[in-house]
Design an enzyme around this catalytic site. Structure first.
Site, PDB file in Angstrom:
ATOM      1  CE1 TYR A 303       0.624   1.327   4.389  1.00  0.00           C
ATOM      2  CE2 TYR A 303       0.332  -1.052   4.600  1.00  0.00           C
ATOM      3  CZ  TYR A 303       0.758   0.161   5.129  1.00  0.00           C
ATOM      4  OH  TYR A 303       1.309   0.205   6.388  1.00  0.00           O
ATOM      5  CG  ASN A 316       6.499   0.399  15.648  1.00  0.00           C
ATOM      6  OD1 ASN A 316       5.698   1.327  15.518  1.00  0.00           O
ATOM      7  ND2 ASN A 316       6.292  -0.580  16.506  1.00  0.00           N
ATOM      8  N   GLY A 317       6.277   2.894  12.821  1.00  0.00           N
ATOM      9  CA  GLY A 317       5.200   3.090  11.866  1.00  0.00           C
ATOM     10  C   GLY A 317       3.813   3.128  12.469  1.00  0.00           C
ATOM     11  CG  HIS A 321      -3.759   7.048  10.465  1.00  0.00           C
ATOM     12  ND1 HIS A 321      -4.568   6.673   9.401  1.00  0.00           N
ATOM     13  CD2 HIS A 321      -2.997   5.955  10.751  1.00  0.00           C
ATOM     14  CE1 HIS A 321      -4.294   5.435   9.053  1.00  0.00           C
ATOM     15  NE2 HIS A 321      -3.348   4.965   9.865  1.00  0.00           N
ATOM     16  CB  CYS A 339      -2.095   2.762  12.199  1.00  0.00           C
ATOM     17  SG  CYS A 339      -0.493   3.153  11.462  1.00  0.00           S
ATOM     18  CG  ASN A 341      -7.159   2.435  10.759  1.00  0.00           C
ATOM     19  OD1 ASN A 341      -7.441   1.602   9.893  1.00  0.00           O
ATOM     20  ND2 ASN A 341      -5.941   2.923  10.892  1.00  0.00           N
TER      21      ASN A 341
END
Length: 393
Positions: A303, A316-317, A321, A339, A341
């Site tokens: 992605y 680490n990302g 968000h 993440c 969401n």
């Protein structure tokens, strides 16, 4: 008749006769007392220097002094080759002069001036010495700038631009002052960002309103292997409101507490439970950055997207968000790549509240935040383990 008796008789004749014999002279035997009687006595004053003459090069923060014994100092100056005299302080009794500023690296310094005794006899102030010339000068930077307000989990980070061999020497040069008594400790984590790094974290979260001053007196510190500190650093900052985010991945909710009171509860989707590489890591994360728009991409999962209102909570990302594509399962299922969401509206609201140093307490996943995640993982260690990372006994 001995010489002394002859001289005495000669003096009596002169005095008794009321005059002086023209052309009279006295011959002195070699080694006679006349030589010591009429020779000038040496000055009583003596000088001692720090550092002594002829020693090895010294560190630029070494205290430099000259002291007069049995006398006073006059017009003392310590001058580098081709430069201006070093500022210094003369003691009230005028017997000791001490430098009041550090010296420079790799420089030869020359003494001048004089010292005088009670009889007005003088001796010169003289001599030279040199300072060390580093094979490398290492810079350091703080993560928190002057005047900032940060969250209650904000660690203090000192990042060096090279490896530090003598970590104990560097740590001894660091100090913390807080307006509220705060227990804390320094800990060295693996090198990152091009060099060594040392963190200071409180044992528990900071108390809101605490004023913090950090001082790093690193100029002149020997780090080993010929490396020395480049400059002294300091920063002063404040601890803001206590905004703590509770992120239980099994609840599918993101709960925000401000000063202990719940102020938001957002439906959320966390990392996919069935893939350990996509789990949202359990542990205390620390918010470090915010982006109105953040490009997120992964070759592994194929992605490359732009996401709105992204708040970084680890290196680490992992972000909190907006993700409109998962709004249908937010609050009921975990499908993300790690993440948190939220809906666009909720993500914007969270973005507006969050700031550097706010903790995000993730619980319930099968993978823990650790050193392999990089950046800030200081809060994942218990207090004894954290204390063991200090370079000092």
């Amino acid at each position: 008749m001995g010489l002394q008796r002859i001289l005495l008789a000669f003096a009596i004749v002169l005095v008794g006769g009321g005059g002086v014999w023209a052309g009279a002279s006295v011959e002195e035997d070699e080694g006679s007392p006349l030589e010591s009687v009429f020779a000038p006595s040496p000055p009583k004053v003596s000088l001692s220097y720090q550092p002594p003459a002829g020693g090895p090069p010294i560190g630029p923060k070494t205290e430099i002094s000259v002291t007069a014994k049995d006398g006073e100092l006059r017009d003392v100056a310590l001058t580098p080759a081709g430069g201006k005299a070093v500022p210094g302080t003369l003691a009230p009794d005028r017997r000791t002069w001490i430098t009041s500023e550090p010296l420079a690296y790799g420089t030869t310094y020359t003494w001048s001036g004089s010292a005088v005794d009670v009889d007005g006899k003088t001796v010169p102030i003289a001599g030279t010495f040199s300072t060390v010339k580093p094979s490398k000068q290492v810079r350091a930077t703080f993560n928190i700038g002057d005047g900032r307000t940060v969250g209650v989990a904000a660690p203090i980070l000192l990042q060096f631009n090279s490896h530090i061999e003598d970590r104990a020497a560097a740590e001894r040069a660091l100090s913390i002052e807080t307006s509220v008594p705060t227990e804390g400790a320094w800990g060295w984590l693996p090198d990152e960002g091009g060099g060594s790094r040392v963190f200071w974290r409180p044992r528990e979260y900071w108390k809101s309103g605490t004023e913090v001053k950090v001082t790093a007196n690193l100029f002149g510190v020997s780090y080993g292997a010929g490396a020395y500190g480049t400059t002294d650093l300091s920063t002063t900052f404040s601890i803001g409101r206590a905004l703590v985010t509770k992120a239980d991945v099994n609840s599918h909710q993101l709960v925000v507490l401000r000063d202990g009171q719940e102020v938001a509860n957002y439906p959320a989707s966390y990392g996919l439970d069935s893939d350990p590489n996509r789990n949202t890591r359990s542990g205390i994360h620390v918010i470090t950055e915010k982006f109105t728009d953040k490009r997120m991409r992964s070759e592994q999962y194929g992605y490359d997207v732009m996401e709105k209102w992204a708040v970084r909570m680890s290196n680490n990302g992992e972000f909190i968000h907006a993700n409109p594509q998962t709004t249908g399962v937010q609050g009921s299922s975990n499908v993300s790549h790690g993440c948190v969401n939220l809906s666009t509206e909720d993500a914007k609201a969270y973005y507006d509240m969050a700031m550097y140093g706010d903790p995000v307490e993730v619980t319930g996943s099968g993978v823990n935040l650790s050193a392999r995640d990089g950046d800030i993982w200081a809060w994942t260690l218990d207090w004894p383990k954290w204390q063991s990372l200090s370079a000092l006994d």
